[in-house]
Design an enzyme around this catalytic site. Structure first.
Site, PDB file in Angstrom:
ATOM      1  CE  LYS A 133     -34.372 -10.099 -50.834  1.00 37.44           C
ATOM      2  NZ  LYS A 133     -34.301  -9.925 -52.365  1.00 37.44           N
TER       3      LYS A 133
ATOM      4  CB  SER B 255     -43.271 -12.808 -60.102  1.00 33.97           C
ATOM      5  OG  SER B 255     -41.959 -11.844 -59.878  1.00 33.97           O
TER       6      SER B 255
ATOM      7  CB  SER C 167     -31.538 -13.947 -60.595  1.00 26.86           C
ATOM      8  OG  SER C 167     -31.004 -13.543 -61.349  1.00 26.86           O
TER       9      SER C 167
ATOM     10  CD  GLU D 217     -35.034  -4.513 -59.109  1.00 32.97           C
ATOM     11  OE1 GLU D 217     -35.933  -3.943 -58.291  1.00 32.97           O
ATOM     12  OE2 GLU D 217     -35.043  -5.836 -58.900  1.00 32.97           O
TER      13      GLU D 217
ATOM     14  CG  ASN E 200     -30.858  -9.295 -54.162  1.00 35.30           C
ATOM     15  OD1 ASN E 200     -31.601  -8.718 -53.428  1.00 35.30           O
ATOM     16  ND2 ASN E 200     -31.240 -10.599 -54.697  1.00 35.30           N
TER      17      ASN E 200
ATOM     18  CG  ASN F  17     -30.275 -10.710 -58.417  1.00 38.15           C
ATOM     19  OD1 ASN F  17     -30.169 -11.737 -57.738  1.00 38.15           O
ATOM     20  ND2 ASN F  17     -31.470  -9.913 -58.177  1.00 38.15           N
TER      21      ASN F  17
ATOM     22  CB  ALA G 281     -43.285 -15.486 -57.044  1.00 33.62           C
TER      23      ALA G 281
END
Ligand code: KPL
Length: 318
Positions: A197, A10, A266, A279, A201, A205, A122
């Site tokens: 970041k 994406s 997410s 991930e 996450n 996430n 995205a």
């Protein structure tokens, strides 16, 4: 400039579409998306509606470019480095989730590595079509190895053509993004940005993936306390690594992103919903492992990591 987007998911596809026109772009990805882009072009919907027609291939070997933007999942980074090493690549720019991707690229490639983060949102809505769900920014900085990405030094010099100097590839990358009307900045302390970041996450996430909730719900109701604790623990580990990241600031950053991307699922929620590997190793896993190394407590990250790894194992994904 010749730019390879290695990982046409994406975000990779969104950047490919935005950079196309100003630059000569090649997307590397998987079918059926790549075949659709080859046959009908790449359509962007959402924040803006437009069509782009970058070159597209499923074979990432022997590609020559000024720089490659690496947007593969964290666990595919070593493979991306192996493929890119067969071509002539001026620099590799990681715009990925998780910590450790730059070190993996640097180990496999004989070119400068640039670390980066982005807050653009995205989603691939169908092969050949990417939905731009939120406008954000791009921040890049020189990766200097040994975990000290971009610490100190002046990384904002550009040569007379607006390209980065050999010692300063980050400014060339930022200039190339800006030439395509994508806001991009060079950050001298990119290490701190990567940790911030990571904290965001680590909060959003796994919680959103396990509870199957959109980002906006993570800091509401019963999950809020655990999301905040995950972000705080990440900041505690960052400080143990010498990175100046306050726990309160990390929670605030995660809450701000959750609010700004409230309607989004997410990337980890999307992975779990699609039955794909997540991930988790590069996000909560890194926080938990580095916490152990430093003797810092990170039980929430440890638990979130164990739950997602357990789900992956049960699905035969690891
Ligand atoms: O990076 C993200 C992701 O989904 O991986 C966040 C910041 C949580 C936005 O959805």
């Amino acid at each position: 400039m010749r730019i390879v987007i290695f990982g046409a998911g994406s975000l990779g596809s969104l950047f490919g579409a935005l950079l196309d026109g100003a630059h000569d772009v090649t997307l590397v990805g998987r079918d059926p998306h790549i075949s659709a882009v080859r046959e009908h072009g790449l359509r962007v919907t959402g924040v803006d509606d437009f069509e782009a027609s970058p070159a597209a291939t499923t074979d990432g070997t022997e590609l020559d470019c000024d720089f490659a933007v690496v947007t593969v999942k964290a666990y595919d980074t070593a493979g991306a480095a192996r493929d890119l090493a067969t071509g002539d690549v001026g620099a590799a720019v990681s715009l990925q989730n998780g910590l450790g991707n730059e070190a993996t690229l640097a180990a496999g490639l004989d070119c400068p590595v640039v670390a980066g983060t982005t807050s653009h949102g995205a989603m691939l809505s169908e092969p050949g079509v990417v939905e731009w769900t939120g406008r954000g920014d791009v921040v890049v900085g020189a990766w200097r190895g040994d975990g000290a990405a971009g610490e100190g030094g002046d990384v904002s010099r550009e040569d007379e053509h607006g390209r980065g100097t050999a010692a300063d590839p980050a400014s060339g990358v930022a200039a190339a993004f800006r030439a395509a009307s994508i806001g991009a900045e060079v950050e001298s302390d990119i290490g701190r940005r990567l940790w911030r970041k990571l904290a965001v996450n680590a909060a959003i996430n796994p919680v959103s993936a396990l509870a199957r909730i959109r980002n906006g719900r993570v800091f509401e109701g019963p999950t809020a306390e655990y999301a905040a604790r995950a972000a705080r623990e990440a900041a505690d580990v960052a400080r143990a690594e010498g990175v100046d990241l306050d726990a309160g600031a990390a929670v605030e950053a995660a809450q701000t992103v959750a609010r700004r991307t409230a309607d989004n699922r997410s990337s980890m929620f999307q992975d779990v919903a699609a039955g794909r590997r997540t991930e988790i190793d590069a996000v909560s896993g890194v926080v938990a492992e580095r916490a152990d190394e430093h003797g810092v407590d990170a039980p929430v990250n440890g638990l979130l990591c164990a739950l997602l790894r357990g789900w992956e194992a049960g699905e035969g994904l690891r």
